[in-house]
Design a protein around this motif. Structure first.
Motif, PDB file in Angstrom:
ATOM      1  N   ALA A   1       5.755  14.845  -6.411  1.00 52.23           N
ATOM      2  CA  ALA A   1       4.299  14.869  -6.501  1.00 52.23           C
ATOM      3  C   ALA A   1       3.812  16.266  -6.877  1.00 52.23           C
ATOM      4  O   ALA A   1       2.920  16.436  -7.705  1.00 52.23           O
ATOM      5  CB  ALA A   1       3.693  14.442  -5.179  1.00 52.23           C
TER       6      ALA A   1
ATOM      7  N   ASP B   1       4.383  16.853 -10.416  1.00 49.98           N
ATOM      8  CA  ASP B   1       3.407  16.140 -11.227  1.00 49.98           C
ATOM      9  C   ASP B   1       2.127  16.965 -11.363  1.00 49.98           C
ATOM     10  O   ASP B   1       1.539  17.066 -12.438  1.00 49.98           O
ATOM     11  CB  ASP B   1       3.087  14.801 -10.553  1.00 49.98           C
ATOM     12  CG  ASP B   1       2.559  13.799 -11.555  1.00 49.98           C
ATOM     13  OD1 ASP B   1       3.343  13.414 -12.423  1.00 49.98           O
ATOM     14  OD2 ASP B   1       1.371  13.441 -11.468  1.00 49.98           O
ATOM     15  N   ARG B   2       1.727  17.582 -10.258  1.00 48.62           N
ATOM     16  CA  ARG B   2       0.501  18.397 -10.286  1.00 48.62           C
ATOM     17  C   ARG B   2       0.703  19.653 -11.143  1.00 48.62           C
ATOM     18  O   ARG B   2      -0.174  20.022 -11.934  1.00 48.62           O
ATOM     19  CB  ARG B   2       0.126  18.766  -8.846  1.00 48.62           C
ATOM     20  CG  ARG B   2      -1.209  19.455  -8.721  1.00 48.62           C
ATOM     21  CD  ARG B   2      -2.353  18.484  -8.977  1.00 48.62           C
ATOM     22  NE  ARG B   2      -3.617  19.134  -9.283  1.00 48.62           N
ATOM     23  CZ  ARG B   2      -4.425  19.671  -8.382  1.00 48.62           C
ATOM     24  NH1 ARG B   2      -4.113  19.625  -7.109  1.00 48.62           N
ATOM     25  NH2 ARG B   2      -5.547  20.246  -8.743  1.00 48.62           N
TER      26      ARG B   2
ATOM     27  N   ARG C   1      -1.981  11.816  -2.703  1.00 46.33           N
ATOM     28  CA  ARG C   1      -2.809  11.547  -3.871  1.00 46.33           C
ATOM     29  C   ARG C   1      -2.039  10.760  -4.937  1.00 46.33           C
ATOM     30  O   ARG C   1      -2.540   9.826  -5.544  1.00 46.33           O
ATOM     31  CB  ARG C   1      -3.255  12.908  -4.440  1.00 46.33           C
ATOM     32  CG  ARG C   1      -4.205  12.821  -5.577  1.00 46.33           C
ATOM     33  CD  ARG C   1      -5.104  14.012  -5.553  1.00 46.33           C
ATOM     34  NE  ARG C   1      -4.700  14.977  -6.553  1.00 46.33           N
ATOM     35  CZ  ARG C   1      -5.477  15.991  -6.915  1.00 46.33           C
ATOM     36  NH1 ARG C   1      -6.631  16.184  -6.349  1.00 46.33           N
ATOM     37  NH2 ARG C   1      -5.075  16.824  -7.834  1.00 46.33           N
ATOM     38  N   TYR C   2      -0.800  11.184  -5.094  1.00 47.56           N
ATOM     39  CA  TYR C   2       0.094  10.580  -6.077  1.00 47.56           C
ATOM     40  C   TYR C   2       0.322   9.094  -5.765  1.00 47.56           C
ATOM     41  O   TYR C   2       0.194   8.226  -6.623  1.00 47.56           O
ATOM     42  CB  TYR C   2       1.401  11.365  -6.002  1.00 47.56           C
ATOM     43  CG  TYR C   2       2.463  11.012  -7.000  1.00 47.56           C
ATOM     44  CD1 TYR C   2       2.273  11.277  -8.344  1.00 47.56           C
ATOM     45  CD2 TYR C   2       3.678  10.479  -6.587  1.00 47.56           C
ATOM     46  CE1 TYR C   2       3.267  10.999  -9.252  1.00 47.56           C
ATOM     47  CE2 TYR C   2       4.676  10.208  -7.484  1.00 47.56           C
ATOM     48  CZ  TYR C   2       4.466  10.465  -8.816  1.00 47.56           C
ATOM     49  OH  TYR C   2       5.451  10.198  -9.702  1.00 47.56           O
ATOM     50  N   ILE C   3       0.613   8.837  -4.473  1.00 50.72           N
ATOM     51  CA  ILE C   3       0.859   7.462  -4.027  1.00 50.72           C
ATOM     52  C   ILE C   3      -0.397   6.601  -4.231  1.00 50.72           C
ATOM     53  O   ILE C   3      -0.331   5.478  -4.741  1.00 50.72           O
ATOM     54  CB  ILE C   3       1.289   7.450  -2.531  1.00 50.72           C
ATOM     55  CG1 ILE C   3       2.640   8.130  -2.365  1.00 50.72           C
ATOM     56  CG2 ILE C   3       1.289   6.034  -1.962  1.00 50.72           C
ATOM     57  CD1 ILE C   3       3.815   7.360  -2.887  1.00 50.72           C
TER      58      ILE C   3
ATOM     59  N   ASP D   1       7.689  14.548  -1.997  1.00 48.82           N
ATOM     60  CA  ASP D   1       6.675  15.607  -2.051  1.00 48.82           C
ATOM     61  C   ASP D   1       6.903  16.493  -3.274  1.00 48.82           C
ATOM     62  O   ASP D   1       5.970  16.909  -3.951  1.00 48.82           O
ATOM     63  CB  ASP D   1       6.736  16.496  -0.801  1.00 48.82           C
ATOM     64  CG  ASP D   1       6.150  15.791   0.408  1.00 48.82           C
ATOM     65  OD1 ASP D   1       5.727  14.633   0.258  1.00 48.82           O
ATOM     66  OD2 ASP D   1       6.128  16.405   1.491  1.00 48.82           O
TER      67      ASP D   1
ATOM     68  N   LYS E   1       7.377   7.053  -0.313  1.00 46.81           N
ATOM     69  CA  LYS E   1       6.684   8.298   0.016  1.00 46.81           C
ATOM     70  C   LYS E   1       7.467   9.136   1.025  1.00 46.81           C
ATOM     71  O   LYS E   1       7.420  10.362   0.995  1.00 46.81           O
ATOM     72  CB  LYS E   1       5.310   7.939   0.580  1.00 46.81           C
ATOM     73  CG  LYS E   1       4.439   9.112   0.903  1.00 46.81           C
ATOM     74  CD  LYS E   1       3.055   8.612   1.290  1.00 46.81           C
ATOM     75  CE  LYS E   1       2.140   9.726   1.723  1.00 46.81           C
ATOM     76  NZ  LYS E   1       2.541  10.377   2.934  1.00 46.81           N
TER      77      LYS E   1
ATOM     78  N   GLU F   1      -0.597  16.341  -2.139  1.00 50.16           N
ATOM     79  CA  GLU F   1      -0.308  15.879  -3.504  1.00 50.16           C
ATOM     80  C   GLU F   1       0.431  14.554  -3.454  1.00 50.16           C
ATOM     81  O   GLU F   1       0.189  13.657  -4.257  1.00 50.16           O
ATOM     82  CB  GLU F   1       0.542  16.900  -4.259  1.00 50.16           C
ATOM     83  CG  GLU F   1      -0.200  18.131  -4.717  1.00 50.16           C
ATOM     84  CD  GLU F   1      -1.510  17.818  -5.413  1.00 50.16           C
ATOM     85  OE1 GLU F   1      -1.553  16.884  -6.227  1.00 50.16           O
ATOM     86  OE2 GLU F   1      -2.500  18.508  -5.130  1.00 50.16           O
ATOM     87  N   SER F   2       1.344  14.457  -2.491  1.00 54.23           N
ATOM     88  CA  SER F   2       2.131  13.252  -2.342  1.00 54.23           C
ATOM     89  C   SER F   2       1.212  12.072  -2.031  1.00 54.23           C
ATOM     90  O   SER F   2       1.351  10.993  -2.621  1.00 54.23           O
ATOM     91  CB  SER F   2       3.139  13.473  -1.219  1.00 54.23           C
ATOM     92  OG  SER F   2       4.087  12.486  -1.214  1.00 54.23           O
TER      93      SER F   2
END
Ligand SMILES: Nc1ncnc2c1ncn2[C@@H]1O[C@H](COP(=O)(O)OP(=O)(O)OP(=O)(O)O)[C@@H](O)[C@H]1O
Ligand SMILES: [Mg+2]
Length: 317
Positions: free
Chosen positions: A123, A126-127, A85-87, A120, A114, A82-83
């Motif tokens: 992120a 966020d998901r 993807r977020y970045i 993490d 990051k 997720e981290s």
């Protein structure tokens, strides 16, 4: 007096928390299965980096919902992925908004962010936020099987902190824009895509916070065992949730020794469990509680899980 039922079926979002190993994944899965058998369309999500839902359901799970039993969908969120993807998303959003000569430096800064503590988690949060906002249209019930307590509590209190932080950012940004407007633009407001992005995110957190704080929609279930440390952890957890106004739905007392076990050793342990169960009743007086017996074996097959789910059906109203 304990209420041996917990109102689950009219909720839309459930979080299942508690100390490591008390039975969070097992309980979350059994509740999910019971609810799906009662006709709900259910999405069970693991946010634990050390996943065990794939093992429990004997299937490979990914970051997208997979139907494992009719009307029961399961997925696992991997905080590290997720981290990433977020970045990637942040970088993409900045494209065209940062001067080409700066882009390398900006990317370097983002990559550094990051590795910072909490990245993490942010992120992951966020998901979870996106899932709550998007999947409620497709599912009757979302159940989050969470990692041991501390981590989860930070997760659910994040909307509040993020909200405050984002308001600060927005305010600073607005002031800067006002300056630019006066200096460069003859009083015409400047278009600011960063401001708009921030505002969209702030609104997203606001909406999810409304859902999380609404006790008619959301509930937090604590799993514990009749032992000292899980009780202490649940007490702290319930207290923290209350401070954040997050509705606590009930307590699951799991792994209670059944009456049928005998022998002096078990007699002593049963007596000790009774003392702890009394303490649980005193400590969580106002909360509904349900009891689950310790089974002969680990719950590791679907058939096993169905059995526990059967017991849950009569407990969740
Ligand atoms: N009522 C029960 N009877 C027998 N075994 C149980 C019971 N509840 C849970 N278990 C077993 O205890 C172990 C831990 O359960 P589970 O994985 O659900 O806990 P958890 O709280 O999710 O753990 P973690 O914090 O590691 O995610 C598993 O092996 C599970 O099969
Ligand atoms: Mg677990």
């Amino acid at each position: 007096m304990t209420i041996d039922r917990v109102k689950i079926l009219d909720k839309r979002v459930l979080f299942v928390g508690g100390k490591g190993g008390v039975g969070k994944s097992t309980s979350a899965s059994a509740i999910a299965m019971a609810a799906s058998k009662l006709g709900k369309r259910v999405l069970l999500v693991s946010t634990d980096p050390a996943h065990n839902l794939s093992d429990l359901f004997h299937t490979r799970l990914k970051g997208e919902p997979k139907e494992v039993v009719r009307n029961l969908f399961v997925m696992e969120i991997n905080p590290e992925k997720e981290s990433e993807r977020y970045i990637a998303n942040v970088k993409k959003n900045l494209e065209g908004q940062v001067r080409a000569t700066m882009i390398e430096e900006v990317h370097r800064q983002i990559d550094m962010a990051k590795t910072s503590p909490g990245a993490d988690e942010a992120a992951l949060f966020d998901r979870v936020t996106s899932l709550v906002l998007e999947e409620l249209d497709r599912f009757d019930l979302l159940i989050f099987d969470t990692a041991p307590t501390g981590h989860t509590l930070r997760l659910v209190s994040l909307p509040e902190m993020m909200g405050v932080w984002m308001d600060g950012m927005l305010e600073r940004r607005r002031k800067t824009n006002e300056h630019y407007t006066q200096l460069l633009n003859d009083g015409e407001p400047v278009e600011d895509p960063i401001y708009q992005t921030l505002q969209a995110r702030r609104d997203k957190f606001r909406r999810v916070r409304e859902i999380l704080l609404d006790s008619s929609m959301t509930g937090f279930l604590f799993v514990l065992n009749p032992e000292r440390l899980p009780i202490e952890e649940a007490k702290r957890g319930v207290e923290t949730l209350r401070q954040h106004d997050i509705p606590v739905l009930g307590i699951i007392i799991n792994k209670i020794l059944p009456d049928s076990v005998d022998g002096t050793f078990f007699q002593k342990r049963k007596e000790q469990q009774l003392v702890y169960i009394e303490e649980i009743k005193r400590s969580f007086r106002k909360l509904p509680m349900v009891r689950m017996e310790l089974l002969e074996e680990d719950i590791s097959t679907l058939a096993h899980l169905e059995m526990v789910a059967g017991r849950w059906s009569s407990l969740m109203e």
